[in-house]
Scaffold this motif. Structure first.
Motif, PDB file in Angstrom:
ATOM      1  N   LYS A 196       0.852  -1.196   0.000  1.00  0.00           N
ATOM      2  CA  LYS A 196       0.000   0.000   0.000  1.00  0.00           C
ATOM      3  C   LYS A 196       0.880   1.235   0.000  1.00  0.00           C
ATOM      4  CE  LYS A 196      -3.756  -2.330   2.435  1.00  0.00           C
ATOM      5  NZ  LYS A 196      -4.629  -2.330   3.632  1.00  0.00           N
ATOM      6  N   LEU A 197       0.639   2.162  -0.945  1.00  0.00           N
ATOM      7  CA  LEU A 197       1.473   3.350  -1.116  1.00  0.00           C
ATOM      8  C   LEU A 197       1.447   4.273   0.098  1.00  0.00           C
ATOM      9  CD1 LEU A 197       3.311   4.949  -2.960  1.00  0.00           C
ATOM     10  CD2 LEU A 197       1.270   6.053  -3.945  1.00  0.00           C
ATOM     11  N   PRO A 198       0.319   4.539   0.727  1.00  0.00           N
ATOM     12  CA  PRO A 198       0.341   5.409   1.922  1.00  0.00           C
ATOM     13  C   PRO A 198       1.226   4.842   3.046  1.00  0.00           C
ATOM     14  CG  PRO A 198      -1.881   5.193   1.094  1.00  0.00           C
ATOM     15  CD  PRO A 198      -1.071   4.206   0.325  1.00  0.00           C
ATOM     16  N   PHE A 199       1.225   3.528   3.144  1.00  0.00           N
ATOM     17  CA  PHE A 199       2.039   2.869   4.185  1.00  0.00           C
ATOM     18  C   PHE A 199       3.526   3.102   3.915  1.00  0.00           C
ATOM     19  CE2 PHE A 199       3.511  -0.875   6.617  1.00  0.00           C
ATOM     20  CZ  PHE A 199       2.876  -0.590   7.821  1.00  0.00           C
ATOM     21  N   TYR A 200       3.940   2.967   2.625  1.00  0.00           N
ATOM     22  CA  TYR A 200       5.347   3.194   2.269  1.00  0.00           C
ATOM     23  C   TYR A 200       5.738   4.647   2.487  1.00  0.00           C
ATOM     24  CZ  TYR A 200       5.354  -1.422   0.066  1.00  0.00           C
ATOM     25  OH  TYR A 200       5.289  -2.765  -0.162  1.00  0.00           O
ATOM     26  N   ILE A 201       4.813   5.613   2.165  1.00  0.00           N
ATOM     27  CA  ILE A 201       5.106   7.039   2.363  1.00  0.00           C
ATOM     28  C   ILE A 201       5.288   7.343   3.838  1.00  0.00           C
ATOM     29  CG2 ILE A 201       4.144   9.381   2.140  1.00  0.00           C
ATOM     30  CD1 ILE A 201       2.770   8.418  -0.413  1.00  0.00           C
ATOM     31  N   ALA A 202       4.489   6.689   4.688  1.00  0.00           N
ATOM     32  CA  ALA A 202       4.637   6.886   6.146  1.00  0.00           C
ATOM     33  C   ALA A 202       6.006   6.404   6.620  1.00  0.00           C
ATOM     34  CB  ALA A 202       3.518   6.146   6.871  1.00  0.00           C
ATOM     35  N   TRP A 203       6.449   5.279   6.097  1.00  0.00           N
ATOM     36  CA  TRP A 203       7.777   4.752   6.485  1.00  0.00           C
ATOM     37  C   TRP A 203       8.887   5.687   5.991  1.00  0.00           C
ATOM     38  CZ3 TRP A 203       9.245   1.723  10.058  1.00  0.00           C
ATOM     39  CH2 TRP A 203       8.453   0.656  10.507  1.00  0.00           C
ATOM     40  N   VAL A 204       8.748   6.262   4.809  1.00  0.00           N
ATOM     41  CA  VAL A 204       9.748   7.205   4.311  1.00  0.00           C
ATOM     42  C   VAL A 204       9.773   8.458   5.192  1.00  0.00           C
ATOM     43  CG1 VAL A 204      10.353   8.741   2.397  1.00  0.00           C
ATOM     44  CG2 VAL A 204       9.639   6.386   1.933  1.00  0.00           C
ATOM     45  N   PHE A 205       8.607   8.929   5.597  1.00  0.00           N
ATOM     46  CA  PHE A 205       8.541  10.105   6.462  1.00  0.00           C
ATOM     47  C   PHE A 205       9.186   9.829   7.808  1.00  0.00           C
ATOM     48  CE2 PHE A 205       6.287  12.496   9.765  1.00  0.00           C
ATOM     49  CZ  PHE A 205       6.588  13.801   9.374  1.00  0.00           C
ATOM     50  N   ILE A 206       8.877   8.659   8.399  1.00  0.00           N
ATOM     51  CA  ILE A 206       9.451   8.287   9.701  1.00  0.00           C
ATOM     52  C   ILE A 206      10.964   8.148   9.594  1.00  0.00           C
ATOM     53  CG2 ILE A 206       9.566   6.475  11.444  1.00  0.00           C
ATOM     54  CD1 ILE A 206       6.587   5.927  10.856  1.00  0.00           C
ATOM     55  N   GLY A 207      11.438   7.592   8.505  1.00  0.00           N
ATOM     56  CA  GLY A 207      12.882   7.438   8.316  1.00  0.00           C
ATOM     57  C   GLY A 207      13.569   8.775   8.161  1.00  0.00           C
ATOM     58  N   THR A 208      12.971   9.658   7.400  1.00  0.00           N
ATOM     59  CA  THR A 208      13.567  10.980   7.205  1.00  0.00           C
ATOM     60  C   THR A 208      13.610  11.753   8.523  1.00  0.00           C
ATOM     61  OG1 THR A 208      12.690  11.007   4.953  1.00  0.00           O
ATOM     62  CG2 THR A 208      13.391  13.114   5.890  1.00  0.00           C
ATOM     63  N   LEU A 209      12.542  11.661   9.294  1.00  0.00           N
ATOM     64  CA  LEU A 209      12.509  12.313  10.595  1.00  0.00           C
ATOM     65  C   LEU A 209      13.589  11.782  11.526  1.00  0.00           C
ATOM     66  CD1 LEU A 209      11.077  14.322  12.503  1.00  0.00           C
ATOM     67  CD2 LEU A 209       9.521  12.440  13.158  1.00  0.00           C
ATOM     68  N   ALA A 210      13.736  10.477  11.518  1.00  0.00           N
ATOM     69  CA  ALA A 210      14.776   9.869  12.377  1.00  0.00           C
ATOM     70  C   ALA A 210      16.165  10.334  11.951  1.00  0.00           C
ATOM     71  CB  ALA A 210      14.674   8.349  12.297  1.00  0.00           C
ATOM     72  N   PHE A 211      16.389  10.463  10.622  1.00  0.00           N
ATOM     73  CA  PHE A 211      17.692  10.917  10.129  1.00  0.00           C
ATOM     74  C   PHE A 211      18.009  12.330  10.617  1.00  0.00           C
ATOM     75  CE2 PHE A 211      20.029  13.266   6.861  1.00  0.00           C
ATOM     76  CZ  PHE A 211      21.215  12.547   6.842  1.00  0.00           C
ATOM     77  N   TYR A 212      17.006  13.196  10.491  1.00  0.00           N
ATOM     78  CA  TYR A 212      17.241  14.581  10.915  1.00  0.00           C
ATOM     79  C   TYR A 212      17.437  14.693  12.416  1.00  0.00           C
ATOM     80  CZ  TYR A 212      16.444  16.698   6.371  1.00  0.00           C
ATOM     81  OH  TYR A 212      16.564  17.071   5.064  1.00  0.00           O
ATOM     82  N   LEU A 213      16.713  13.909  13.195  1.00  0.00           N
ATOM     83  CA  LEU A 213      16.883  13.944  14.652  1.00  0.00           C
ATOM     84  C   LEU A 213      18.300  13.511  15.037  1.00  0.00           C
ATOM     85  CD1 LEU A 213      13.487  12.493  15.910  1.00  0.00           C
ATOM     86  CD2 LEU A 213      14.307  14.855  16.129  1.00  0.00           C
ATOM     87  N   ILE A 214      18.781  12.436  14.399  1.00  0.00           N
ATOM     88  CA  ILE A 214      20.139  11.958  14.701  1.00  0.00           C
ATOM     89  C   ILE A 214      21.168  12.995  14.283  1.00  0.00           C
ATOM     90  CG2 ILE A 214      21.860  10.200  14.127  1.00  0.00           C
ATOM     91  CD1 ILE A 214      19.536   8.216  13.795  1.00  0.00           C
ATOM     92  N   PHE A 215      20.930  13.661  13.122  1.00  0.00           N
ATOM     93  CA  PHE A 215      21.888  14.643  12.612  1.00  0.00           C
ATOM     94  C   PHE A 215      21.968  15.857  13.533  1.00  0.00           C
ATOM     95  CE2 PHE A 215      22.863  18.381  10.044  1.00  0.00           C
ATOM     96  CZ  PHE A 215      24.094  18.009   9.509  1.00  0.00           C
ATOM     97  N   PHE A 216      20.776  16.385  13.995  1.00  0.00           N
ATOM     98  CA  PHE A 216      20.797  17.579  14.825  1.00  0.00           C
ATOM     99  C   PHE A 216      21.233  17.268  16.257  1.00  0.00           C
ATOM    100  CE2 PHE A 216      17.839  19.161  11.508  1.00  0.00           C
ATOM    101  CZ  PHE A 216      18.557  20.289  11.166  1.00  0.00           C
ATOM    102  N   LEU A 217      20.975  16.067  16.751  1.00  0.00           N
ATOM    103  CA  LEU A 217      21.410  15.703  18.111  1.00  0.00           C
ATOM    104  C   LEU A 217      22.923  15.606  18.208  1.00  0.00           C
ATOM    105  CD1 LEU A 217      18.722  13.070  19.187  1.00  0.00           C
ATOM    106  CD2 LEU A 217      19.020  15.413  20.037  1.00  0.00           C
ATOM    107  N   ARG A 218      23.601  15.310  17.073  1.00  0.00           N
ATOM    108  CA  ARG A 218      25.061  15.281  17.085  1.00  0.00           C
ATOM    109  C   ARG A 218      25.624  16.664  17.382  1.00  0.00           C
ATOM    110  NH1 ARG A 218      27.562  12.967  11.829  1.00  0.00           N
ATOM    111  NH2 ARG A 218      29.430  13.611  12.980  1.00  0.00           N
TER     112      ARG A 218
END
Length: 637
Positions: free
Chosen positions: A615-637
């Motif tokens: 399901k495409l909405p499900f994949y978009i949610a996973w991409v959003f969650i992954g991008t958010l996690a990336f930015y959180l890790i980047f700014f926490l450094r």
């Protein structure tokens, strides 16, 4: 160069063997021609070797000289190699008739002769190694000829002798790389004091002992006795391998190195010799087949040769070399007389033999002379060589060696047990009561009894005239010792006359006593008479069976009978044990680990697959969650 006697002595037998194989109808003729020409050149080179050394250089390969050498020792060995081959070929014409593998038999026989001549003529270790390794190939081929599972015998010989030849190769490499030493007859022998010299000596010694058949490298010989024809046994383990093995041991211990310079190595050789004498003769005593019994004696007698050379005393070394010659004579005679018996009876089981002396008088005469010779009964040749070995053992006592009583007792006890063993064999085959099915047995043809009679006469001549013919004419020149005074008192000619008088008196007593008035009696078992004489016959096969029940001795013999001391079993069992270890302790744990990892992967991927619903909405949610996690890790450094 192509017509040089050295080359002809090697090439003629091999060419004759090839021609006989290709033209089967003329194999006997080619074999006879090859053997006779080899004998001619053997005699010619023996005469040439008296008092002089001849070297023929054929070229060089990678800085290694390819050369052949003739000296008094090699000339003496060449003579008897060709003599024994001619005798075996003559005997084989009748014995091997209509047997399977006949074409291959003569081919391998003559190839062995040519290659063996190359071994003895080799001037250095490199040339010797070429011919020595070639012998392994023809040994394997000739042991495939016979009855039963010949492949087992051939395979065992290939493994035991082949691996020992590889060890010999390592010894040659050590001597060449560390000492730059490959000459078989240097001007002066080297002392066995340098570690590299000792290592090289010991490695080459392994190949020597396997070829000669000393314990623990002997087991291929009794195995071959179960399948090989009598002629092969008379030629290979009884004669040829003893000549070649002890020849190289003499070269190694007298010419290349001085065995007298290292008491530890002398004790090692003497220990191997003493153990070989006793262990093999004990096994011989309890055998139930004629060929196998003789094969263990072929092993036992090697012990005297190794023991004599191991003393490092001139009289002991000469005795060991003389015993090599004597053994080749009487052991070839014993195997050939056994072959004559087997030729008529079609088996060699002692239980089915007996009473053949009257029907085969010439064979019986030859057997008894050779049997008494191997037992060391005076005035035969075996007595003289054993006497010299005893004197060598006594000689080490003067050097302070406290082990000499053990070696002396082993050697003397071995002679007593050998005599006992051959009394059993004589009774089982020629004396005692004859089985009914052997009533039609008669003497063999002249081509079979003549070689055995000649060998028996050689035992008598080389014993009575030992100090006039073989010792000064063959043994002493081969060792370069010159005349040697033998300790002790022994007058062979008066002793022989007294022996003939005693035998004459015994014969008269027998003829006018037991033979003239034979007494027969009834046989009772449990108070009842046995009607069948065949059933009451005592074959002699059970002689000395109580030896198996002696404390310690019986257990060791039983342990050895099951193959515990067979180096072939070690060589084949150890890889199996290593394989079982890897399967049980490495392969199986790895299999369990891989299976566990596989199950974990299956479970994890099954769970992860739930998030892959398509399901495409499900994949978009996973991409959003992954991008958010990336930015959180980047700014926490």
């Amino acid at each position: 160069m192509s017509g040089h006697p050295f080359i002809l002595l090697i090439a003629i037998p091999m060419v004759a063997g090839i021609l006989g194989y290709l033209i089967g109808r003329l194999r006997n003729e080619f074999s006879f021609i090859g053997a006779v020409f080899a004998l001619y050149y053997g005699i010619r080179l023996f005469i040439q070797s008296r008092g002089q050394v001849t070297v023929l250089e054929l070229g060089r390969v990678a800085d290694f000289p390819i050369a052949l050498r003739l000296d008094p020792l090699s000339g003496f060995i060449l003579l008897f190699i060709t003599i024994f081959t001619t005798i075996v070929v003559l005997y084989s014409f009748r014995f091997m008739k209509n047997r399977e593998g006949l074409r291959g038999y003569y081919f391998y026989l003559l190839m062995t002769l040519g290659i063996s001549n190359g071994v003895v003529l080799a001037a250095n270790l490199v040339v010797l190694l070429f011919f020595w390794g070639s012998l392994l190939v023809v040994l394997y081929g000739i042991l495939l000829i016979g009855s039963g599972e010949t492949w087992r015998s051939a395979r065992k010989a290939l493994v035991v002798v082949g691996l020992s030849d590889f060890v010999l190769l390592l010894g040659i490499i050590v001597l060449f790389t560390r000492l730059r030493w490959i000459d078989l007859a240097p001007r002066l022998p080297m002392g066995l004091t340098h570690p590299d010299a000792i290592v090289g000596y010991l490695l080459i010694l392994v190949g020597v002992l396997a070829k000669a058949g000393a314990i623990p490298l002997h087991t291929w010989i009794p195995q071959a006795a179960e399948t090989a024809p009598a002629t092969v046994l008379a030629f290979i383990p009884a004669s040829l391998d003893k000549l070649l093995g002890i020849y190289l041991l003499t070269r190694l211990s007298v010419y290349m190195f001085s065995i007298a310079s290292n008491m530890a190595l002398r004790n090692l050789l003497m220990t191997i010799g003493a153990v070989t004498v006793l262990a093999a003769v004990m096994m011989a005593m309890v055998q139930k087949r004629m060929m196998k019994l003789l094969s263990f004696h072929a092993v036992s007698q090697v012990g005297y040769m190794v023991l004599g050379i191991g003393t490092g005393i001139p009289v002991g070394i000469a005795g060991g070399l003389f015993h090599m010659l004597n053994h080749s004579i009487y052991k070839a005679g014993l195997f050939l007389t056994a072959g004559s018996v087997e030729h008529w009876t079609k088996n060699d089981e002692l239980e089915r033999l007996g009473g053949l002396a009257r029907q085969m008088p010439l064979t019986f005469f030859s057997f008894m002379v050779c049997a008494l010779a191997i037992a060391g009964v005076p005035p035969l040749n075996g007595f003289v060589s054993k006497w010299m070995v005893y004197q060598g053992v006594l000689g080490i006592a003067g050097e302070g060696n406290r082990l000499f009583p053990l070696f002396l007792v082993a050697a003397m006890l071995g002679s007593v047990l050998t005599l006992a063993s051959f009394l059993k064999l004589a009774h089982a085959v020629f004396l005692g009561q004859r089985p009914v099915h052997l009533a039609k047995v008669r003497e063999v043809s002249i081509t079979m009894w003549l070689p055995t009679v000649l060998l028996a006469l050689a035992c008598i001549v080389f014993g009575i005239f030992a100090f006039q013919i073989p010792l000064p004419g063959l043994i002493y020149p081969g060792l370069g010792f010159g005349y040697m005074e033998i300790p002790g008192i022994w007058q062979p000619i008066p002793a022989t006359l007294l022996l003939f008088v005693a035998l004459g008196i015994g014969a008269l007593i027998y003829l006018f006593g037991t033979a003239a008035r034979p007494v027969s009696g009834r046989t009772f078992v449990g108070g009842e008479k046995i009607a069948d004489d065949e059933e009451s016959r005592v074959p002699g096969v059970a002689f000395y069976s109580p030896v198996k029940h002696l404390p310690v001795v019986g257990e060791v013999m039983d342990f050895g009978g099951r193959g515990a001391f067979d180096i072939y079993n070690w060589l084949t069992t150890i890889p199996k044990a290593i394989g079982a270890f890897f399967r049980g302790w490495i392969d199986r744990p790895l299999e369990v680990f891989v299976a566990a990892v596989g199950k974990v992967v299956v479970v994890v991927t099954a769970e992860l697959s739930r998030f892959q619903g398509g399901k495409l909405p499900f994949y978009i949610a996973w991409v959003f969650i992954g991008t958010l996690a990336f930015y959180l890790i980047f700014f926490l450094r």
